[in-house]
Design an enzyme around this catalytic site. Structure first.
Site, PDB file in Angstrom:
ATOM      1  CE  LYS A 138      53.957  44.645  42.841  1.00  0.00           C
ATOM      2  NZ  LYS A 138      53.816  44.757  41.374  1.00  0.00           N
ATOM      3  CG  ASN A 139      50.386  43.157  41.594  1.00  0.00           C
ATOM      4  OD1 ASN A 139      51.121  44.124  41.416  1.00  0.00           O
ATOM      5  ND2 ASN A 139      50.821  41.918  41.589  1.00  0.00           N
TER       6      ASN A 139
ATOM      7  NE  ARG B 127      52.866  43.309  31.931  1.00  0.00           N
ATOM      8  CZ  ARG B 127      52.914  43.011  30.627  1.00  0.00           C
ATOM      9  NH1 ARG B 127      53.804  43.573  29.859  1.00  0.00           N
ATOM     10  NH2 ARG B 127      52.041  42.172  30.107  1.00  0.00           N
TER      11      ARG B 127
ATOM     12  CB  CYS C 158      59.681  42.194  36.951  1.00  0.00           C
ATOM     13  SG  CYS C 158      59.630  42.982  38.562  1.00  0.00           S
TER      14      CYS C 158
ATOM     15  NE  ARG D  15      55.618  40.842  32.760  1.00  0.00           N
ATOM     16  CZ  ARG D  15      55.491  41.436  33.946  1.00  0.00           C
ATOM     17  NH1 ARG D  15      56.494  42.150  34.435  1.00  0.00           N
ATOM     18  NH2 ARG D  15      54.363  41.367  34.630  1.00  0.00           N
ATOM     19  N   PRO D  16      54.168  40.399  26.414  1.00  0.00           N
ATOM     20  CG  PRO D  16      53.154  38.758  25.135  1.00  0.00           C
ATOM     21  CD  PRO D  16      54.199  38.959  26.195  1.00  0.00           C
ATOM     22  CB  ILE D  17      50.170  44.587  25.912  1.00  0.00           C
ATOM     23  CG1 ILE D  17      50.647  45.385  24.683  1.00  0.00           C
ATOM     24  CG2 ILE D  17      51.050  44.878  27.114  1.00  0.00           C
ATOM     25  CD1 ILE D  17      50.421  46.887  24.844  1.00  0.00           C
ATOM     26  CG  ASP D  18      49.205  38.978  22.725  1.00  0.00           C
ATOM     27  OD1 ASP D  18      49.833  39.127  23.799  1.00  0.00           O
ATOM     28  OD2 ASP D  18      48.719  37.886  22.396  1.00  0.00           O
TER      29      ASP D  18
ATOM     30  CG  ASP E 282      53.446  37.794  41.486  1.00  0.00           C
ATOM     31  OD1 ASP E 282      52.485  38.568  41.476  1.00  0.00           O
ATOM     32  OD2 ASP E 282      54.130  37.548  40.472  1.00  0.00           O
TER      33      ASP E 282
ATOM     34  NE  ARG F 231      58.791  48.181  40.237  1.00  0.00           N
ATOM     35  CZ  ARG F 231      58.485  47.409  39.197  1.00  0.00           C
ATOM     36  NH1 ARG F 231      59.416  46.704  38.599  1.00  0.00           N
ATOM     37  NH2 ARG F 231      57.241  47.334  38.760  1.00  0.00           N
TER      38      ARG F 231
HETATM   39  C1  EPZ Z   1      50.264  40.780  36.756  1.00  0.00           C
HETATM   40  O1  EPZ Z   1      51.123  40.946  35.636  1.00  0.00           O
HETATM   41  C2  EPZ Z   1      51.070  41.200  37.964  1.00  0.00           C
HETATM   42  N1  EPZ Z   1      51.483  42.590  37.832  1.00  0.00           N
HETATM   43  C3  EPZ Z   1      52.306  40.320  38.104  1.00  0.00           C
HETATM   44  O2  EPZ Z   1      52.922  40.665  39.339  1.00  0.00           O
HETATM   45  C4  EPZ Z   1      51.864  38.852  38.189  1.00  0.00           C
HETATM   46  O3  EPZ Z   1      53.018  38.036  38.189  1.00  0.00           O
HETATM   47  C5  EPZ Z   1      50.974  38.494  36.992  1.00  0.00           C
HETATM   48  O4  EPZ Z   1      49.865  39.410  36.916  1.00  0.00           O
HETATM   49  C6  EPZ Z   1      50.424  37.078  37.096  1.00  0.00           C
HETATM   50  O5  EPZ Z   1      49.706  36.939  38.264  1.00  0.00           O
HETATM   51  C7  EPZ Z   1      50.584  43.550  38.151  1.00  0.00           C
HETATM   52  O6  EPZ Z   1      49.452  43.274  38.512  1.00  0.00           O
HETATM   53  C8  EPZ Z   1      51.067  44.965  38.025  1.00  0.00           C
HETATM   54  P1  EPZ Z   1      49.406  38.421  33.053  1.00  0.00           P
HETATM   55  P2  EPZ Z   1      50.520  40.826  34.131  1.00  0.00           P
HETATM   56  O7  EPZ Z   1      48.840  39.307  32.025  1.00  0.00           O
HETATM   57  O8  EPZ Z   1      49.200  41.461  34.087  1.00  0.00           O
HETATM   58  C9  EPZ Z   1      51.101  36.474  29.107  1.00  0.00           C
HETATM   59  C10 EPZ Z   1      54.679  41.233  40.786  1.00  0.00           C
HETATM   60  O9  EPZ Z   1      55.739  40.690  41.134  1.00  0.00           O
HETATM   61  N2  EPZ Z   1      50.410  37.580  28.434  1.00  0.00           N
HETATM   62  O10 EPZ Z   1      48.513  37.616  33.908  1.00  0.00           O
HETATM   63  O11 EPZ Z   1      51.565  41.274  33.185  1.00  0.00           O
HETATM   64  C11 EPZ Z   1      52.284  36.976  29.905  1.00  0.00           C
HETATM   65  O12 EPZ Z   1      53.422  37.129  29.088  1.00  0.00           O
HETATM   66  C12 EPZ Z   1      54.258  41.227  39.333  1.00  0.00           C
HETATM   67  O13 EPZ Z   1      53.887  41.819  41.574  1.00  0.00           O
HETATM   68  C13 EPZ Z   1      50.326  37.557  27.051  1.00  0.00           C
HETATM   69  O14 EPZ Z   1      50.816  36.645  26.399  1.00  0.00           O
HETATM   70  O15 EPZ Z   1      50.369  39.247  34.015  1.00  0.00           O
HETATM   71  C14 EPZ Z   1      52.456  35.900  30.934  1.00  0.00           C
HETATM   72  O16 EPZ Z   1      53.170  34.823  30.367  1.00  0.00           O
HETATM   73  C15 EPZ Z   1      55.222  40.447  38.458  1.00  0.00           C
HETATM   74  N3  EPZ Z   1      49.687  38.580  26.419  1.00  0.00           N
HETATM   75  C16 EPZ Z   1      51.024  35.459  31.212  1.00  0.00           C
HETATM   76  O17 EPZ Z   1      50.251  35.897  30.080  1.00  0.00           O
HETATM   77  C17 EPZ Z   1      49.114  39.616  27.113  1.00  0.00           C
HETATM   78  O18 EPZ Z   1      48.525  40.504  26.474  1.00  0.00           O
HETATM   79  C18 EPZ Z   1      50.425  36.076  32.468  1.00  0.00           C
HETATM   80  O19 EPZ Z   1      50.492  37.474  32.343  1.00  0.00           O
HETATM   81  C19 EPZ Z   1      49.216  39.614  28.517  1.00  0.00           C
HETATM   82  C20 EPZ Z   1      49.859  38.578  29.157  1.00  0.00           C
END
Ligand code: EPZ
Length: 427
Positions: free
Chosen positions: A22-23, A93, A117, A122-125, A304, A396
């Site tokens: 999926k991812n 997301r 989810c 879940r910021p995008i900073d 996950d 999903r």
């Molecule tokens: C991806 O989410 C996956 N989703 C998630 O899978 C997975 O849990 C996650 O990576 C971690 O492996 C997809 O690929 C669509 P991150 P993502 O950016 O990109 C913080 C599932 O069940 N963060 O690695 O959102 C964030 O809040 C889903 O398949 C910031 O602070 O994960 C988290 O605490 C759920 N600022 C940590 O980093 C940012 O700009 C990891 O998030 C981005 C993230």
């Protein structure tokens, strides 16, 4: 409203093949917007999130047609950087990848703030920091993220292992002038898969899978055909489902190396494991042992698989613990697990599990994708019938999961329920 009905205590046995990741799919599909010609993406999982992305690409003007249920032909030539303020983009997301892809190709992009989810904030900073490092101006207005740049120039970016930010910056950087270096990059297999796809259509990305990725901006890219990697989280989910039923389950069409953190933990828990070239067999003979687990970024234990493993630990005699280090609040499903009889105490980021209680079936409600499948795993072990609401969360991310579980021997059916069921005898 749909509801899943699971009659528990049936031992799973047999072999099932895993679908595409999926991812990886949710990153390679938008990455095709960067291509210079049509692409054919194969081994896509048949899941709602993929259908959402097809809708997003079509609304952006790209050609997007299924050649068969798992194969998509994407023609990016007619895509345009219109604001992706669509319902389909709000639902997932991964819609944020439109930013990197279109910013890189057109110098401008706009997309609604992402959905997905709910695990707390879940910021995008980090995504925004990456785009700004490349020279883009980014602003958020009325729930839409706008990014634009007269020119993108390679830069040094630190992304503290964010999967999404690593992929998004890669998508923008392939069209930047000069070299971009991403330090502390995410190392997940789906990050590598996107990089492999981009290199296949002519990009120049080195180091994907390590914590330092170098991207050299290139001239226009070409098209190409690409096959998505197998889904490591789906793989782990069925391995855990086999274990929770005391079963003997083989998961095939996989990459065993992706599963090492789970495989080693299941061995520690006295689960029998046999590894083949592209398959893993899980044999849960007799009583498994409790464990203490902490989620980590890849190659650590995946967040996950945290809910699914917690459900398994709840059925194993003894004190176990699960610590979630990646997300702020990924334990919402525990209240629903407790309806099935699980004995779990939350202390900050750690769930303390008093395992071995015989779970009993009940009506439960999925809180998110992996929490939903964790409740199904618990239902497979529970005495009696478990009824799961909010099945749409599970749809999903898991292709044909009822068929796969039924094939392994589970008693699982889906039924329509009235929005409000009048209790029997009241009329
Ligand atoms: C991806 O989410 C996956 N989703 C998630 O899978 C997975 O849990 C996650 O990576 C971690 O492996 C997809 O690929 C669509 P991150 P993502 O950016 O990109 C913080 C599932 O069940 N963060 O690695 O959102 C964030 O809040 C889903 O398949 C910031 O602070 O994960 C988290 O605490 C759920 N600022 C940590 O980093 C940012 O700009 C990891 O998030 C981005 C993230």
């Amino acid at each position: 409203m749909e509801q899943l009905i699971i009659s528990g205590r049936r031992r799973l046995q047999g072999s099932i093949a895993v679908s595409g990741a999926k991812n990886a799919a949710l990153a390679v599909i938008p990455a095709a917007l960067c291509a210079g010609a049509p692409c054919v993406i194969d081994n896509l999982p048949v899941i709602d999130d993929v259908f959402n992305y097809v809708d997003i690409l079509r609304r952006l003007g790209a050609g997007c047609d299924f050649l068969d249920r798992n194969t998509l032909r994407i023609d990016p030539s007619s895509a345009a950087p219109i604001p992706a303020d669509f319902d389909s983009a709000r639902k997932i997301r991964a819609s944020y990848y439109v930013l990197g892809a279109l910013l890189g190709r057109f110098g401008e992009a706009a997309v609604t703030l992402p959905g997905g989810c709910n695990f707390g904030s879940r910021p995008i900073d980090l995504h925004i920091k990456g785009f700004e490092a490349l020279g883009a101006e980014v602003r958020i207005e009325h729930g839409i993220v706008y990014a634009r740049a007269d020119r993108l120039v390679g830069a040094h970016v630190y992304l503290n292992a964010s999967v999404g930010a690593t992929i998004n910056v890669m998508l923008a950087a392939i069209n930047a002038e000069g070299v971009t270096v991403i330090e502390n990059a995410a190392r997940e297999p789906h990050v590598v898969d996107v990089a492999n796809f981009l290199n296949f259509i002519g990009a120049d990305i080195k180091g994907a899978g390590t914590d330092t990725i170098r991207i050299s901006g290139k001239e226009p890219l070409r098209g190409g055909d690409y096959t998505i990697i197998p889904d490591m989280i789906e793989t782990g989910t069925y391995m855990i489902a086999g274990a929770v039923t005391g079963g003997d389950v083989t998961v095939s069409n996989i990459i065993p190396k992706h599963m090492e953190s789970l495989t080693s933990k299941l061995k520690e828990m006295d689960c029998g494991i046999e590894e083949g070239e592209d398959a893993i067999r899980v044999m849960a003979r007799g009583q498994l042992s409790p464990a203490s687990i902490k989620t980590q970024v890849y190659p650590g234990f995946p967040t996950d698989l945290q809910p699914q493993m917690t459900a398994l630990l709840a059925t194993i005699n003894g004190a176990s613990s699960m610590t979630e280090t990646v997300f702020d609040n990924r334990f919402q499903y525990i209240g629903e697990l407790e309806r099935l009889g699980a004995k779990i105490t939350l202390e900050g980021r750690t769930a303390l599990i008093d395992g071995g209680v015989a779970l009993t079936g009940a009506e439960v409600t999925a809180t998110d994708l992996r929490g939903g499948i964790a409740l199904i795993i618990a239902g497979l072990s529970a005495y009696g019938e478990t009824r799961l609401n909010n099945v749409h969360y599970v749809d999903r991310g898991y292709e044909d999961f009822e068929d796969k579980l039924r094939y392994l021997g589970a008693d699982i059916t889906r039924r329509e329920t009235a929005v409000f069921e009048i209790p029997a005898g009241i009329l």
